[in-house]
Design an enzyme around this catalytic site. Structure first.
Site, PDB file in Angstrom:
ATOM      1  N   ARG A 921     -43.174 -11.242  37.160  1.00 18.86           N
ATOM      2  CA  ARG A 921     -43.909 -10.451  38.155  1.00 18.86           C
ATOM      3  C   ARG A 921     -42.915  -9.926  39.193  1.00 18.86           C
ATOM      4  O   ARG A 921     -42.067 -10.670  39.668  1.00 18.86           O
ATOM      5  CB  ARG A 921     -44.955 -11.347  38.804  1.00 18.86           C
ATOM      6  CG  ARG A 921     -46.010 -10.588  39.537  1.00 18.86           C
ATOM      7  CD  ARG A 921     -47.021 -11.552  40.120  1.00 18.86           C
ATOM      8  NE  ARG A 921     -47.932 -12.099  39.142  1.00 18.86           N
ATOM      9  CZ  ARG A 921     -48.604 -13.244  39.341  1.00 18.86           C
ATOM     10  NH1 ARG A 921     -48.430 -13.935  40.440  1.00 18.86           N
ATOM     11  NH2 ARG A 921     -49.430 -13.689  38.427  1.00 18.86           N
ATOM     12  N   ARG A 990     -46.821 -14.699  48.636  1.00 21.09           N
ATOM     13  CA  ARG A 990     -46.724 -13.806  47.478  1.00 21.09           C
ATOM     14  C   ARG A 990     -46.600 -12.345  47.933  1.00 21.09           C
ATOM     15  O   ARG A 990     -46.524 -12.069  49.109  1.00 21.09           O
ATOM     16  CB  ARG A 990     -47.972 -13.973  46.601  1.00 21.09           C
ATOM     17  CG  ARG A 990     -48.272 -15.428  46.195  1.00 21.09           C
ATOM     18  CD  ARG A 990     -47.446 -15.803  45.011  1.00 21.09           C
ATOM     19  NE  ARG A 990     -47.799 -17.117  44.486  1.00 21.09           N
ATOM     20  CZ  ARG A 990     -48.663 -17.339  43.496  1.00 21.09           C
ATOM     21  NH1 ARG A 990     -49.339 -16.348  42.958  1.00 21.09           N
ATOM     22  NH2 ARG A 990     -48.865 -18.561  43.043  1.00 21.09           N
ATOM     23  N   LYS A1055     -50.064 -21.659  46.919  1.00 18.46           N
ATOM     24  CA  LYS A1055     -49.733 -20.240  47.111  1.00 18.46           C
ATOM     25  C   LYS A1055     -50.322 -19.705  48.429  1.00 18.46           C
ATOM     26  O   LYS A1055     -51.260 -20.304  48.981  1.00 18.46           O
ATOM     27  CB  LYS A1055     -50.245 -19.414  45.938  1.00 18.46           C
ATOM     28  CG  LYS A1055     -51.739 -19.495  45.693  1.00 18.46           C
ATOM     29  CD  LYS A1055     -52.058 -18.740  44.419  1.00 18.46           C
ATOM     30  CE  LYS A1055     -53.416 -19.134  43.871  1.00 18.46           C
ATOM     31  NZ  LYS A1055     -53.650 -18.621  42.539  1.00 18.46           N
ATOM     32  N   LYS A1057     -51.288 -15.884  50.433  1.00 14.44           N
ATOM     33  CA  LYS A1057     -51.388 -14.440  50.184  1.00 14.44           C
ATOM     34  C   LYS A1057     -51.731 -13.687  51.472  1.00 14.44           C
ATOM     35  O   LYS A1057     -52.575 -14.138  52.243  1.00 14.44           O
ATOM     36  CB  LYS A1057     -52.477 -14.179  49.143  1.00 14.44           C
ATOM     37  CG  LYS A1057     -52.171 -14.827  47.792  1.00 14.44           C
ATOM     38  CD  LYS A1057     -53.268 -14.554  46.798  1.00 14.44           C
ATOM     39  CE  LYS A1057     -52.889 -15.105  45.429  1.00 14.44           C
ATOM     40  NZ  LYS A1057     -53.942 -14.877  44.437  1.00 14.44           N
ATOM     41  N   CYS A1276     -58.993  -9.874  34.735  1.00  9.14           N
ATOM     42  CA  CYS A1276     -57.656 -10.492  34.723  1.00  9.14           C
ATOM     43  C   CYS A1276     -57.091 -10.460  33.305  1.00  9.14           C
ATOM     44  O   CYS A1276     -57.775 -10.053  32.373  1.00  9.14           O
ATOM     45  CB  CYS A1276     -57.733 -11.933  35.222  1.00  9.14           C
ATOM     46  SG  CYS A1276     -58.432 -13.026  33.986  1.00  9.14           S
ATOM     47  N   CYS A1282     -52.275 -15.830  29.126  1.00  5.88           N
ATOM     48  CA  CYS A1282     -52.446 -16.760  30.236  1.00  5.88           C
ATOM     49  C   CYS A1282     -52.795 -18.158  29.730  1.00  5.88           C
ATOM     50  O   CYS A1282     -53.769 -18.344  28.987  1.00  5.88           O
ATOM     51  CB  CYS A1282     -53.529 -16.272  31.185  1.00  5.88           C
ATOM     52  SG  CYS A1282     -53.782 -17.474  32.486  1.00  5.88           S
ATOM     53  N   CYS A1321     -60.901 -17.587  33.609  1.00  2.86           N
ATOM     54  CA  CYS A1321     -61.059 -18.958  34.086  1.00  2.86           C
ATOM     55  C   CYS A1321     -61.415 -18.918  35.565  1.00  2.86           C
ATOM     56  O   CYS A1321     -61.331 -17.852  36.188  1.00  2.86           O
ATOM     57  CB  CYS A1321     -59.776 -19.757  33.841  1.00  2.86           C
ATOM     58  SG  CYS A1321     -58.554 -19.565  35.141  1.00  2.86           S
ATOM     59  N   CYS A1325     -58.193 -14.673  39.429  1.00  2.77           N
ATOM     60  CA  CYS A1325     -57.154 -13.676  39.702  1.00  2.77           C
ATOM     61  C   CYS A1325     -57.716 -12.285  39.993  1.00  2.77           C
ATOM     62  O   CYS A1325     -57.121 -11.537  40.744  1.00  2.77           O
ATOM     63  CB  CYS A1325     -56.174 -13.596  38.538  1.00  2.77           C
ATOM     64  SG  CYS A1325     -55.208 -15.091  38.393  1.00  2.77           S
TER      65      CYS A1325
HETATM   66  S1  SF4 Z   1     -58.161 -15.863  36.261  1.00  2.00           S
HETATM   67 FE1  SF4 Z   1     -57.550 -17.540  35.001  1.00  2.00          FE
HETATM   68  S2  SF4 Z   1     -57.496 -16.671  32.969  1.00  2.00           S
HETATM   69 FE2  SF4 Z   1     -57.459 -14.983  34.363  1.00  2.00          FE
HETATM   70  S3  SF4 Z   1     -55.321 -14.534  34.610  1.00  2.00           S
HETATM   71 FE3  SF4 Z   1     -55.957 -15.840  36.301  1.00  2.00          FE
HETATM   72  S4  SF4 Z   1     -55.463 -17.865  35.597  1.00  2.00           S
HETATM   73 FE4  SF4 Z   1     -55.434 -16.580  33.800  1.00  2.00          FE
END
Ligand code: SF4
Ligand SMILES: Cc1cc2nc3c(=O)[nH]c(=O)nc-3n(C[C@H](O)[C@H](O)[C@H](O)COP(=O)(O)O)c2cc1C
Length: 1426
Positions: A921, A990, A1055, A1057, A1276, A1282, A1321, A1325
């Site tokens: 990144r 970040r 983290k 932000k 995401c 991931c 998940c 993100c």
């Molecule tokens: S939300 Fe979860 S699954 Fe999606 S990119 Fe972030 S860590 Fe990975």
């Protein structure tokens, strides 16, 4: 012996090439080399200094003294008493520029003893070859700073040699040196790499001598059925049909590919002939190399490989060879063949009758201690002493008797020394003998002289008489008792105990023949006593654990150290075989398994070393050595320091000496304790299945606790064991969680399937295994009543399956539930005591403190400011991954380790490691880059990544699929583009994000400048990034002086932000950030300051109600000038108050809720030294992007493209990547990334407009006519890269939108914006918890569904359904959207409507997120209601 042509030629090269020549004299005078060297030394232009050592003297010491010479040569005629001395020094000498020229007359056995410790071994059959090889060896030794063994035949007087002129030798040898002495050379062990090194020296030599030099010289038939490899003097230059001959000129390195190059597919038989008549092991060196190469080949059918002895070369005829080949065809493959007669003067080694395999060790003894070996319980004694002669007790009695007699002899010598009448000659001999009485060679030689002199004098002194009576004891003997492993079972009765306790100078060699793979079935009820530990416990006993087929050199070293040790020695020797017919490969394989697994560690425990202030415990097996290395690296960062600054290495090592010593000592102690634990305890195997790491932690902690109770414990994943191996275990405990709907976690699925298959066959294969299972699950993960059976299904199924397979359940199934008050621990606490009780160790008092689990906090603080062992990991070519702790550290460098989850199962089935790659990144505050940078980034994606790149929700770029080998160059290229990746991830601030506001050019510029300042100010200061990735080699001392003024060595708890929003657009979702700055504009349209927010954050853990999303709270107002400081102080309060014990509770949002908003604000203001002003009014109207063309107030034009989920790639009909590349080539403005993962082609001058528009149209980048729903969506990455993804996201949301779009269109809402977000998940993100509709992955195809977020990101949504699949989503959304279309108020957004319409309750603050989840009234989820 006068010098033969070969000896003369080799002596000449050695002499002309070296600074020092050390020559060992032979027993027969004059020594062949001595004559040649003397002649050279007496010439007018004498160069090297020559040292002649007496026969039997230890040349190792002399060589080591001269190790700093440019080139050192050693010459000797092979003899065990000369060469065996070198063995102890070879490890040290192997990285010096030394050539060992060893001449042989016929048998190569004595010379080849040296080969196992040296990287290069050349063999010369003729005098010419000896000359050329002497040059090659010298060049190799000099250029590569390595030791080379050159074995050659003395040959006969008639040979001729064409010699290179003297003045050409030095320029040839000393022209170039590859690397500083002793640098990396030592670490090269791979034979292919060594071969390359050899080849480069060989090429140079060929250029000089103009004769071919090849490792293997092949001749004979072109499509042979039989190949004869010969290592020896015979020149088998015959033309026999179907037979080819390979003369071996390079014995080491000899990689399999080189050997296989000489074995064409037509070959069915390979015969390996070696001129070895008294080789001490069953298998000879070349044979082992060839066998293992053939074994690795894909030749079908696999050729038969046979071993044979090459006899007297001069007597071999063509018909002998033909007969040999005929014989080979009918002989048993394991039978030893012979070609030509054995040499007449073959050394006869007296060896007791011992089983064939075991001779491997006894022959070593016989060879090492020629003339002074005493096998105290030799079977040969049976004839005179009866059967009892082989018992250890008898042997010990003999030893005691002999040693006592020798003491008497020593006393007599001392007495005679005091006798005034003794002659000067005898006095001198007596004192010399006394000084050398423990030296095998000298005591014998002086003893003989002494006895002769005493006899001559006919002295009547009683002391002299006594000496003559005991003269057989004048030579120091090496006394050995040899026993099979039966001894190890019962120490007391066997007499071994007495041997150890006797403190006599006696050596015990114990052979353990139990193959590794049958170790548990041999004696399942009784664990073997560990003799080594038992002996070590006695303190003053030398102990070594050896395995001849793992490390021959280590066996030799151990045996010689045992002999030298003045006291009892126990040498444990591993030799796994079942029958006399067990083939070589089987024994090699078993040995490798045992040593590599740590079952049979190789070590030496030498109490004598402690007296010298040295380490007394040496670990010799690689397995343990690696661990030791890692340990030292982590503890001291020694390798890092020494590598980056070789010139200061000595100083550093010196100053770290104490630490290093201490670390080694601790390690040795730990290993010793680990070994101790294996005494007399039932072995416990803990196997786990875990996806998220919870079950793994429980399993590992259980194993640690088992060890602390004295159990010999191993822990591994379930998939690391086969059903067959499981059947051999005694006591197995399983710990497994559930992943997916009742499924086993990834790392346990293979075994689970195999158990099911075995059960289906009705086999009772596990009927000797005792087991217990502990399951971890979540009774609420699948909340519906019909899904209740998923709860802890894996553990329950496993428990039933094992019982079905005949295993005995010795403790009932234990279950842990995430929903219990203490999570899975509640169930675990009840189950664990039952386990210890059943194993009989519940009463064991555990005094040691349980080791703390290693957390990210430990990793950070031990990392030397984010260095860890990343450099070592990058250099490790054996894996595509980095060390687990380093993967936590690389995040701070903007790098995440991932693996392709689409093929994870398949790779596991193939037995290979996952397809590791890395995500990189970029740090790009405010998301602005130039067209030049765009082009470079585009190129990086192609050259180092998977050809695509992604615009992320943090307004930056992400590359996927970068393999380890490319990591460094990718980072360097990014830096070349004047960007970096530092702090793009990790527990630091970040990438700072900023509203893009294309229309407000001036404001954007000001906000962007501010964001850059915040980003720079909060950057970590460690130089590790530059050091590791950019090769900015800082002096090691400086590296250690890194300071992190803001972060400290622990960095942040989690983290952090920061976002800057410019109302009215909240496109950065300012409330989702730890710190938010909401721009406030003054009358002139300039930035006046910011309303500051704090405590926003998205991440949640499913079903863990201690975790929740939170929208940031407004703290007050600050000016632009104060802003950076405000961000810093908020970060510092979090640094000092965040929860470092639980990463799930570590974000600022929890800190604020724990402290209370007012207290938190007060703490920030205290650090600031002033109070924030009251917040000013602000309002937002959306959090999505404005697509299409906009003209800014400065007259520049900006086009916002719709890039679905930020993926920049070429797809059919959508060549976005190429299109953007074309734009970048002509564009003169900038590119701006949005926090919604879209892209603005910004700052286009009016005159550039037509060109840009044309390209946008050509590549369909100007299409922004998507539905309002699609334009407002984001997802995401999730699968396949991931590691946390539980369900699809980026690949699935577009498909789901296709379907929901239809509903919208049918309801007349095509152009209405509804913010819909999806993540794989609950980490969040894509900021799902602020969306009007959100889907958060739970398992493949299943999502939690959330509703009611505020349209401009001002309000969190709430869980509406805990698990839905696509049909359910459509069934829910259909009527809801239709009703929205019908009933919505003017300007009302969907998120507000679902609350007003009574579907879901509003979320007023993060802490209350779970309240009233599951829908309202008639829309309430049944499971939640229940
Ligand atoms: S939300 Fe979860 S699954 Fe999606 S990119 Fe972030 S860590 Fe990975
Ligand atoms: C994707 C996923 C699916 C799950 N499915 C189940 C399930 O079917 N039954 C159950 O009891 N628990 C289920 N759980 C809960 C986990 O088994 C539980 O949280 C466990 O403690 C996780 O252990 P681990 O971190 O070792 O994988 C699931 C968890 C996840 C993340």
């Amino acid at each position: 012996m006068s010098a033969s042509p070969s000896v003369s030629a080799v002596s000449r090269i050695a002499y002309l090439a070296s600074d020092f020549v050390v020559n060992s004299l032979s027993p027969a005078a004059p020594s062949p080399f001595q004559a040649a060297l003397n002649k050279l030394a007496s010439s007018p232009d004498s160069r090297a200094s020559v040292t002649n050592l007496p026969f039997g003297a230890d040349a190792g010491d002399t060589l080591l003294r001269h190790r700093s010479a440019r080139l050192l040569s050693y010459t000797a005629l092979a003899h065990p008493q000369v060469l065996n001395h070198l063995l102890l020094h070879l490890p040290e000498l192997s990285s010096t520029s030394t050539v060992f020229h060893v001449a042989v007359t016929s048998d190569l056995s004595d010379a080849l003893v040296l080969q196992s410790s040296l990287p290069f071994v050349l063999y010369s059959r003729t005098a010419q070859q000896a000359h050329d090889h002497a040059l090659l060896a010298s060049r190799l030794a000099f250029v590569e700073s390595t030791a080379v063994l050159h074995i050659f035949h003395v040959g006969d007087e008639t040979e001729t040699v064409e010699e290179v002129e003297a003045d050409r030798i030095a320029p040839f040898l000393f022209a170039e040196r590859q690397s500083p002495r002793g640098s990396d050379q030592k670490s090269i062990t791979d034979s292919a790499a060594l071969l390359k090194i050899y080849q480069s020296a060989a090429f140079a030599t060929v250029a000089l001598v103009r004769r071919a030099l090849r490792p293997l010289i092949q001749h004979g038939a072109s499509e042979p059925h039989t190949v004869l490899f010969t290592l020896g003097q015979a020149a088998l230059d015959y033309e026999i049909e179907g037979v080819s001959f390979v003369d071996v000129a390079l014995l080491k390195p000899l990689p399999p590919s080189t050997i296989l190059g000489a074995v064409s597919p037509s070959v069915t038989r390979v015969i390996v002939l070696e001129q070895l008549h008294h080789w001490s092991m069953k298998w000879t060196p070349l044979y082992l190399e060839v066998v293992s190469a053939i074994q690795q080949s894909e030749l079908d059918p696999t050729p038969v490989v046979q071993s044979g002895i090459l006899g007297d070369a001069s007597a071999i005829t063509e018909s002998d060879v033909a007969t040999l080949i005929e014989k080979a065809a009918t002989a048993v493959p394991s039978a030893r063949l012979a070609l030509g007669p054995a040499p007449s003067a073959q050394a006869s080694v007296p060896a007791p009758h011992v089983p064939k395999h075991e001779a491997a060790y006894t022959k070593i003894l016989a060879n090492l201690f020629t003339g002074r070996l005493d096998v105290l319980n030799s079977p040969e004694l049976i004839a005179s002493q009866g059967e009892v002669a082989t018992t250890p007790e008898f042997a010990l009695g003999r030893a005691r008797g002999e040693l006592e007699e020798r003491e008497e002899l020593v006393a007599a010598v001392r007495e005679l020394l005091r006798d005034p009448n003794v002659s000067i000659e005898i006095h001198s001999l007596l004192s010399r003998w006394l000084g050398a009485k423990d030296d095998g060679v000298k005591s014998k030689q002086i003893g003989e002289e002494l006895a002769t002199a005493l006899e001559g004098e006919k002295s009547s002194s009683p002391a002299a008489q006594k000496i003559l009576i005991l003269r057989r004891l004048l030579p120091a003997r090496s006394r050995w008792i040899i026993g099979s492993d039966a001894w190890a079972y019962d120490l007391g009765a066997s007499g071994l105990h007495h041997a150890i306790a006797s403190r006599l100078n006696v050596n015990v060699l114990i052979l353990d023949t139990t193959p590794y793979s049958t170790r548990n079935s041999v004696d399942p009820h009784r664990r073997k006593q560990d003799v080594g530990l038992y002996a070590m416990n006695h303190g003053d006993v030398f102990v070594a654990s050896t395995a001849v087929y793992s490390s021959y050199a280590q066996v030799l070293q151990a045996i010689m150290e045992a002999d030298r040790y003045d006291g009892p020695s126990v040498v444990l020797a591993y030799l796994p075989y079942n029958t006399e017919q067990t083939p070589a490969l089987e024994i090699l394989k078993e040995t490798k398994l045992a040593v590599d697994s740590g079952y049979w560690p190789l070590y030496r425990w030498n109490p004598a070393k402690e007296r010298e202030g040295k380490e007394l415990f040496s670990l010799d097996s690689d397995f343990v050595k690696n661990e030791l290395q890692q340990f030292l690296d982590r503890q001291n960062h020694l390798s890092q320091l020494t590598r980056s600054a070789p010139e200061v290495a000595a100083e550093l090592v010196g100053s770290l000496g104490e630490n290093l010593k201490q670390a080694r000592k601790m390690r040795a102690q730990q290993t010793y304790l680990d070994l101790l634990q294996t005494i007399d305890a039932p072995p416990l195997t803990v196997l786990y299945g875990s996806d998220g790491g919870k079950a793994e932690k429980v399993a590992k902690r259980l194993a640690t606790r088992g060890k602390m109770r004295g159990l010999s414990t191993t822990v591994a994943t379930m998939d690391s064991i086969s059903v067959d191996d499981l059947a051999r275990e005694e006591v197995v405990v399983f710990v497994t969680s559930v992943a997916g709907q009742g499924e086993f976690p990834q790392n346990s699925r293979t075994l689970a399937k195999a158990l099911n298959a075995a059960a289906a066959k009705g086999d009772k294969v596990l009927n000797t295994v005792r087991f217990s299972v502990f399951g971890l699950g979540d009774s609420h993960y699948w909340p519906r009543a019909e899904d209740a059976h998923y709860y802890n299904k894996a553990g329950k199924d496993l428990d039933a399956r094992l019982a079905q397979l005949g295993a005995e359940r010795f403790v009932p199934l234990g279950l842990g539930d995430d929903q219990d008050a203490d999570g899975p621990e509640t169930g675990y606490k009840a189950w664990e005591p039952l386990l210890w009780k059943a194993l009989g160790v519940d009463a064991v008092e555990v005094t040691e403190k349980e080791p703390e689990p290693i957390t990210n906090e430990h990793i950070k603080v031990a990392s030397q400011y984010l260095r860890g062992t990343i450099v070592e990991g990058l250099a490790d070519e054996s894996t595509g991954a980095l060390a687990p702790s380093d993967t936590q550290l690389t995040k701070f460098h903007g790098i995440y380790q991932q693996d392709d989850r689409d093929i994870r199962d398949e790779r596991q089935a193939q037995g290979v490691e996952p397809a590791y790659s890395f995500m990189i990144r970029v740090r790009m505050p405010g998301g602005v880059c130039s067209p030049e940078q765009w082009l470079l980034l585009d190129q990086i994606a192609d050259e180092h990544g998977n050809g695509t790149f992604k615009v992320t929700t943090r307004q930056t770029f992400q590359f996927h699929g970068v393999i380890k080998r490319h990591l460094k160059s990718a980072i360097q290229d990014i830096n070349r583009a004047l960007l970096d990746t530092l702090a793009a991830c990790g527990d630091v601030n970040r990438n700072v994000i900023v509203s893009t506001v294309p229309s407000l050019s001036k404001l954007h510029r000001q906000a962007f400048d501010f964001a850059r300042k915040v980003s720079e100010h909060l950057l970590p200061r460690t130089s590790a990034y530059h050091e590791i990735w950019l090769d900015k080699k800082l002096v090691a001392g400086d590296a250690l002086k890194d300071v992190e003024p803001l972060y400290g060595e622990f960095y942040l708890p989690r983290k952090f932000k920061v976002a800057v929003a410019i109302p009215p657009n909240n496109d950065v979702d300012v409330f989702a950030n730890d710190v938010g700055f909401i721009a406030v504009v003054d009358k002139n349209g300039d930035l006046a300051g910011f309303n500051v927010t704090a405590g926003g954050g998205m991440g949640v853990t499913h079903a863990n109600k201690k975790t929740y999303p939170r929208a940031g709270s407004v703290l007050g107002f600050c000016t632009v000038a104060q802003g950076v400081e405000v961000a810093e102080k908020i970060m510092l309060v979090q640094r000092d108050n965040g929860n470092r014990a639980d990463r799930k509770n570590a974000r600022l949002k929890y800190t604020i809720d724990r402290m209370g908003l007012d207290n938190f604000k007060a703490a920030v203001e205290q650090l600031l030294g002033y109070q924030l002003a009251p917040a000013r009014p602000f309002s937002f109207d959306k959090n999505i992007d404005d697509f299409g063309w906009i003209t800014g107030e400065d007259g520049k034009h900006h086009f916002t493209c719709f890039i679905e989920n930020g993926r920049i790639q070429d797809e059919p009909e959508k060549d976005f990547k190429t299109g953007l590349q074309e734009i970048a080539k002509v564009h003169k403005g900038t590119f701006r990334l949005t926090a919604n993962q879209h892209l603005i082609v910004a700052d286009v001058a009016t005159e550039e407009l037509p060109t840009i528009k044309r390209i946008l149209a050509e590549y369909k980048l100007d299409n922004v006519s998507q539905s309002g729903l699609r334009l407002s969506s984001s997802a995401c990455v999730a699968f396949p890269t991931c590691g946390l993804a539980m369900a699809e996201s980026e690949r699935y949301l577009p498909i789901l939108i296709d379907k929901v779009e239809k509903i919208c269109e049918e309801s007349g809402l095509r152009n209405d914006s509804i913010v819909m977000r999806m993540t794989g998940c609950p980490n969040g993100c894509a900021r799902p918890y602020l969306a009007e509709i959100a889907f958060v992955g739970k398992a493949p195809g299943t999502y939690a569904m959330l509703l009611g977020g505020g349209y401009y990101g001002q309000r969190l949504n709430k869980i509406y359904r805990e698990s839905v699949t696509e049909p359910e989503i459509l069934a829910i959304l259909g009527p809801m959207i239709q009703r929205f279309a019908r009933e919505r108020h003017q300007g009302e957004h969907f998120g507000d409507f679902v609350i007003r319409a009574g579907y879901i309750a509003p979320t007023t603050e993060g802490k209350l997120w779970y309240d009233r989840m599951g829908g309202e009234g008639q829309y309430r989820e049944i499971a939640v209601a229940a």
